[in-house]
Structure formats: C-alpha cells, structure tokens
Design an enzyme around this catalytic site. Structure first.
Site, PDB file in Angstrom:
ATOM      1  N   ASP A   1      19.992   8.495  13.673  1.00 29.13           N
ATOM      2  CA  ASP A   1      18.627   8.510  14.183  1.00 29.13           C
ATOM      3  C   ASP A   1      18.258   7.132  14.719  1.00 29.13           C
ATOM      4  OD1 ASP A   1      18.379  11.108  13.340  1.00 29.13           O
ATOM      5  OD2 ASP A   1      17.234  10.626  11.539  1.00 29.13           O
ATOM      6  N   GLN A   2      17.322   7.103  15.637  1.00 26.89           N
ATOM      7  CA  GLN A   2      16.895   5.843  16.246  1.00 26.89           C
ATOM      8  C   GLN A   2      16.476   4.808  15.205  1.00 26.89           C
ATOM      9  OE1 GLN A   2      14.161   6.219  19.539  1.00 26.89           O
ATOM     10  NE2 GLN A   2      13.188   4.257  19.105  1.00 26.89           N
TER      11      GLN A   2
END
Length: 252
Positions: A70-71
């Site tokens: 995930d970012q």
C-alpha cells in the site's frame, strides 16, 4: 499478479534512487519503500516506485513488481529484474512459501501475547468508498499470525503495542483489518478504527523467498515509527542484513 505494461514515467528519473536498496543480485532487487510513495503511477500523476525502474535495469525484459505494498506502508518491496525471476517469485507467493513479516504500532493491548487471525476478507462498497471486511460474501481465506514485541504508552499516555505480524496470505489490507479484529487498530488507520488520522504505523519488516539462492532482506522502521517506539522505551534490534550505505547506482 500479471506483469503490467510499461508506462511512461510520471517523473523524470535522476541518477540516484529515492529509496535504499536492501538486497540485490542478478535476479532481484529488494527496496526499502518510503511511506507515502505509491508503487504504481496514479491517475492524478505524481511519483511512484515504477518511475525509477530505468535506473534498476535497462533490459527490455523487466523490471517487474513481484508484489505490492500500500502507498502508506513502508519497507521491503521485491522487484524482479527479469521475467523468469518474476515467475519464480510469484510462484513462491502463490504457494505460501514466501515469508512476509510486518511490524505495526497499534492502539491498545491485545488479549494475550500471541495468536492467529483467520477471518476471510472481501471487498465491500459503501457510499462510493471501498474497504475490506471480514466474513462477507465471496470473502477469500486470510490468515495472520501475530505476537507482541512490546507494550507501553505513547506521549499522551495512551496504551500502545508493538506487534510482529506474519502474513500467511496476501489479501488487500490484510494486516490492517486483522489488527482491527483483535481490537487493536493500527495507529493512523482511521479506515479500520483508529481514533485519529496521521501516518500509518505499519511496515514490511522482512521478506524471505526460499529460492535457489534464497532472497532475504530486512528493513529498518521509518522515522515516524521509530519516534513512537523511542517514546515507549522500545529498543529496535539491529538489522541483520547487508544494506547499501549510499544511493544505488544504475544496474545495467
């Protein structure tokens, strides 16, 4: 995960990488992905890990992301430099042989010092937003082993815990949802129950792909996690891996 088609870079790559290389050989690079940097280019533009692929290899057959983070999740990210290496890594992940270890700083204290969460997870849409939810229709198996590495209080006096999470499957947001299910949402994760927003206190601490030869790497906690760990009096063990001390030069 199928390889994505080459895309134009959203930023012009320079002569150095914006992240540290934890491991590299002729097949793979393991990056220490900073929090906030997406792995793929987004619709709105901006930098991503893929923008620096030309500096990892100039071969037309790669590089490829072997998996995703995930970012807002920091830490170990495996990049395959050739298609054959990608296929081998993906087989490792698909068969459950890859060992993925995460660290999380969570609110509260879980019941006990270790345990397993095995609630299946599925994606649900609500009011134009999506989230992962346990035990819904078409949910897929998900299994996370956890253990407490430390317990204490943050600067405001609120109880917090430092958890090691071993993800035996790789569902979207698995660590985040499973921490919430044991009553300990990850700090900064308002989507899954954290009382306040802020930086997500979750990282991919280590990766082990049992290939021949094996691929192993371990990442240090990002600054925002290290600060709260120091507040709680926790001592982070030294990283037991070789790590680049300078920015990486291009790999031809």
């Amino acid at each position: 995960m199928r390889p994505s088609s080459p895309r134009p870079a959203s930023v012009q790559p320079t002569g150095s990488l914006p992240f540290t290389v934890l491991y590299r050989d002729s097949r793979f690079v393991v990056l220490d992905k900073p929090p906030g940097l997406p792995v793929h280019p987004g619709r709105r533009g901006g930098a991503s890990v893929e923008d620096w692929f030309p500096l990892l290899s100039r071969h037309r057959n790669g590089p490829w992301l072997a998996h995703r983070l995930d970012q807002d999740t920091a830490g170990c990210l495996v990049v395959a430099l050739r298609k054959q290496a990608l296929v081998a890594a993906q087989a490792c992940f698909a068969s459950g042989r890859a060992r993925k270890t995460y660290w999380a700083i969570v609110h509260g204290t879980p019941a006990g010092l270790s345990g397993v969460v095995a609630d299946p997870l599925g994606r649900v849409e609500e009011a134009g937003q999506w989230r992962m939810q346990a035990n819904v229709k078409d949910a897929q198996p998900a299994r996370t082993r956890w253990r407490v590495l430390g317990q204490g209080r943050d600067a405001a006096g609120a109880p917090i815990s430092w958890l090691e999470l071993v993800l035996e499957t790789g569902r979207t947001h698995q660590a985040r949802v499973h921490c919430a299910l044991i009553g300990c949402p990850i700090r900064g994760d308002e989507r899954y129950g954290a009382p306040t927003a802020g930086a997500l206190h979750l990282m991919s601490r280590g990766i082990n792909l049992p290939l021949d030869p094996p691929v192993r790497a371990m990442a240090p906690p990002p600054d925002h996690m290290r600060r709260i760990m120091a507040e709680a009096g926790w001592v982070v063990p030294p990283a037991n891996v070789e790590k680049e001390t300078a920015r990486c030069s291009p790999i031809l």
